[in-house]
Every structure is written in C-alpha cells, then in structure tokens.
Design an enzyme around this catalytic site. Structure first.
Site, PDB file in Angstrom:
ATOM      1  N   THR A 108       0.660  -1.287   0.003  1.00  0.00           N
ATOM      2  CA  THR A 108       0.041   0.075  -0.068  1.00  0.00           C
ATOM      3  C   THR A 108       0.680   1.161   0.043  1.00  0.00           C
ATOM      4  O   THR A 108       0.521   2.303  -0.419  1.00  0.00           O
ATOM      5  CB  THR A 108      -1.046   0.064   1.141  1.00  0.00           C
ATOM      6  OG1 THR A 108      -0.038  -0.301   2.351  1.00  0.00           O
ATOM      7  CG2 THR A 108      -2.091  -0.815   1.217  1.00  0.00           C
ATOM      8  N   ASN A 109       2.051   1.121   0.489  1.00  0.00           N
ATOM      9  CA  ASN A 109       2.888   2.476   0.599  1.00  0.00           C
ATOM     10  C   ASN A 109       4.057   2.484  -0.571  1.00  0.00           C
ATOM     11  O   ASN A 109       5.049   2.779  -0.324  1.00  0.00           O
ATOM     12  CB  ASN A 109       3.470   2.381   2.012  1.00  0.00           C
ATOM     13  CG  ASN A 109       2.522   2.391   3.281  1.00  0.00           C
ATOM     14  OD1 ASN A 109       1.630   3.050   3.099  1.00  0.00           O
ATOM     15  ND2 ASN A 109       2.454   1.420   4.015  1.00  0.00           N
ATOM     16  N   CYS A 110       3.520   2.412  -1.650  1.00  0.00           N
ATOM     17  CA  CYS A 110       4.455   1.986  -2.862  1.00  0.00           C
ATOM     18  C   CYS A 110       3.605   2.819  -4.050  1.00  0.00           C
ATOM     19  O   CYS A 110       2.634   2.746  -4.463  1.00  0.00           O
ATOM     20  CB  CYS A 110       4.253   0.464  -3.233  1.00  0.00           C
ATOM     21  SG  CYS A 110       5.749   0.075  -4.065  1.00  0.00           S
ATOM     22  N   LEU A 111       4.911   3.494  -5.017  1.00  0.00           N
ATOM     23  CA  LEU A 111       4.297   4.342  -6.066  1.00  0.00           C
ATOM     24  C   LEU A 111       3.613   3.191  -7.056  1.00  0.00           C
ATOM     25  O   LEU A 111       4.252   2.148  -7.183  1.00  0.00           O
ATOM     26  CB  LEU A 111       5.378   5.120  -6.650  1.00  0.00           C
ATOM     27  CG  LEU A 111       5.644   6.209  -6.072  1.00  0.00           C
ATOM     28  CD1 LEU A 111       6.718   6.919  -6.710  1.00  0.00           C
ATOM     29  CD2 LEU A 111       4.367   7.381  -6.315  1.00  0.00           C
TER      30      LEU A 111
END
Lengths: 111, 101, 119
Positions: A108-111
């Site tokens: 979820t914390n990814c470009l």
C-alpha cells in the site's frame, strides 16, 4: 495433484492480479502467476518469494521497495538485497511483482 | 521551533489538555477554542495550571467560544482574546501548529 | 532536505481508526525515506502492549505492523513515561524498542521537528 500447469483464470484474483485469499498460494500458483507476467521462476526468484512470505508472516503487511531491499539484505545478504538485483529479477517493480507472485496483498505504501 | 497548540476539548473529560501542558515548550503558544475554553473556569485545577505557565507562553482564547460559555470577563489577565482573523494570524506566527484533534 | 515530521499517536489500538492512521502515515513516510519520528502518548502507549490477539476483530494486526517500522526506516520511536506509568506498562515489556521520555524530553522532541501531527 498433477503436473498440469495451473490456469491463472481459475484463481481468485483482485483487479490488479493479486491473490484474494493468501491461503490459495502454492508454488504452482506462483508459477502460474509468473507465466502470466512472462517470467520463468528460477532459484534466485524463489529465495526472494520465500523471504517475502516470511516477511508477511512476521509483519502482516507487504513491504514497499525500500523495506523490501533492507529485509532481503538482512535475510540473504547485500548481494541479494539491493535494488539492482531485485529490479533485474522482477522486471523493475520488485515490491509489487514479487508480492504478487508470493501471494501477498498489493503493497500500500508504494508508487 | 516554537509550536502553537490548538485545543478544543474540555480538560475535565479528556486527557489532551494535561498532555499538551506536558509537551508545551517555553516559547510555545496555547490557543483554546470550543470546550477547551472551560479550562478557564475559575477555581479549577486547569485554570490554576494555566496561571502557572511561564510568562513566555502565549495564551490565546477564541472570543466567540469564550462568550458562549459565560466566561467573558473571567479570563486571566494573561489571556489574549482573539477573533477568527486573529486565529489565522496566530497560526502564521509560529513555526508549526499542533492541532490536538 | 525534507522537512522532519513528528507523528503523535495517542489513541488505543482497537478503539478506532486513529492508531492505524498514524502508523500508515509513518510507514508511508518511511518508505520514501522522509525523516519521521513517532511518539506514543496517552492511550496510544497501549499499542505497545505485547500479546495483542486481535484475530476476532478481523482487522490488520497493528502490533505486527508496528514491528515493521524499523525496516521502513522509521527508527525514531518514542513513548511518554507518564503515559506508560499511569497505564501500568513497564518499559521492558513493550513490543517495540522505544525511547522513553519525560516532559523535558518531550518538549525537546517537539521543538526539534519541523512539523507535528497529533492523531
């Protein structure tokens, strides 16, 4: 069990091609998903997928690229835990693609 | 880097007020709005705590909320009563704003 | 140089969305290598209690996720001593290695960061 290749169509996937149920994962599933991505899994892929599954068991989330690199470096050494190696193995998007093949949710914390 | 702390909860039913005072630096400011204005109730522990703050700490109170709670003219001398434009000005005067949501 | 952010997490782990939001903010910032610190304050220190078994709540395991913070590059982890003490939490029983701060330390921490978000 037979040796027939698994049909990716038969798997329950989300809109981005990630397994909906983590328990559905088997090595055969990983191979089917990899074929879908035009990837032939080698031992150097498998060790990353196994490390990722261990990461998930411990932390209950999928790592973004930076923590993935850091974790692989701790688990398998710096020659494996670096972005060049991981990018080469997973077509330039290691956090997303390796998570997909390891049967984890999309990071979820990814470009 | 001085911080303006925004409080809007009553100190009598909520821990934000006490924790904010623990974090409050000497050059920080404290702005009371909403139910946080009840901290000014005379004869109470929160009021005493506010009176004891170092003189370097600015104490600001939103006028409408002060009046609504029947506390106008009962605020301590050190409190500065401000309106909404004054609220905005105060936020801009500090390096950062910490809103105790 | 990116501006430093202090996230103050002050909600108990299973009482609402705020503990999760604070953690997600820290993980996202850490993944992008931003200078982030996380302070557990008030009921937020209950997030550090070992042995949480939230399975029946059908939510993501916050405690397990918290332990990923160092791998995400968020190594500046702090807890308020007063909050721990009043809640009967001993420092050596917490599930994360945090630095425990008294009031002067808390003030310095806040002062040292460019931005602060309290959730």
């Amino acid at each position: 069990m037979n040796d027939r290749p698994l049909d990716p169509q038969a798997l329950a996937l989300d809109g981005d091609g990630y397994l909906l149920r983590l328990d559905d994962w088997t090595p055969a599933v990983a191979e089917a998903l990899a074929r879908n991505e035009g990837l032939d899994l080698q031992p150097e892929h498998w060790e990353i997928l196994e490390a990722l599954r261990a990461f998930y068991r411990e932390f209950q989330l999928s790592p973004a690229t930076r923590p993935l690199v850091r974790y692989i470096a701790q688990a398998l050494g710096p020659d494996k835990g670096n972005s060049a190696h991981l990018n080469r193995l997973f077509k330039g998007t290691p956090a997303k693609l390796a998570a997909k093949l390891a049967g984890l949710p999309k990071p979820t914390n990814c470009l | 880097m001085a911080t303006l702390h925004l409080l809007s909860h009553s100190p009598f039913s909520d821990e934000r007020f006490a924790s904010c005072l623990r974090l409050l630096g000497e050059r920080d400011g404290l702005l009371l709005s909403g139910d946080a204005v009840h901290a000014l109730q005379p004869g109470t522990a929160p009021r005493d705590a506010l009176e004891r703050l170092p003189a370097s700490v600015a104490l600001l109170v939103l006028e409408d909320d002060l009046n609504a709670r029947g506390l106008s003219d009962r605020q301590p001398a050190r409190a500065r009563v401000i309106d909404y434009p004054g609220f905005v000005d105060a936020c801009l005067q500090y390096a950062k704003v910490n809103s105790w949501l | 140089m990116a501006r430093s952010l202090l996230i103050v997490s002050r909600q108990a782990p299973w009482s609402g969305p705020h503990a999760r939001e604070a953690l997600d903010m820290a993980l996202a910032g850490g993944a992008y290598d931003l200078p982030i610190a996380l302070l557990f304050l008030d009921d937020g220190v209950f997030q550090l209690q070992r042995g949480q078994q939230p399975g029946a709540l059908e939510q993501k395991d916050l405690g397990a996720n918290l332990q990923a913070l160092p791998l995400f590059g968020v190594e500046s982890l702090y807890a308020c001593r007063h909050s721990l003490q009043t809640r009967g939490l001993a420092e050596d029983t917490l599930l994360l290695p945090v630095q425990v701060l008294d009031a002067p330390g808390l003030r310095e921490l806040l002062d040292a960061h460019d931005e602060v978000v309290t959730i």
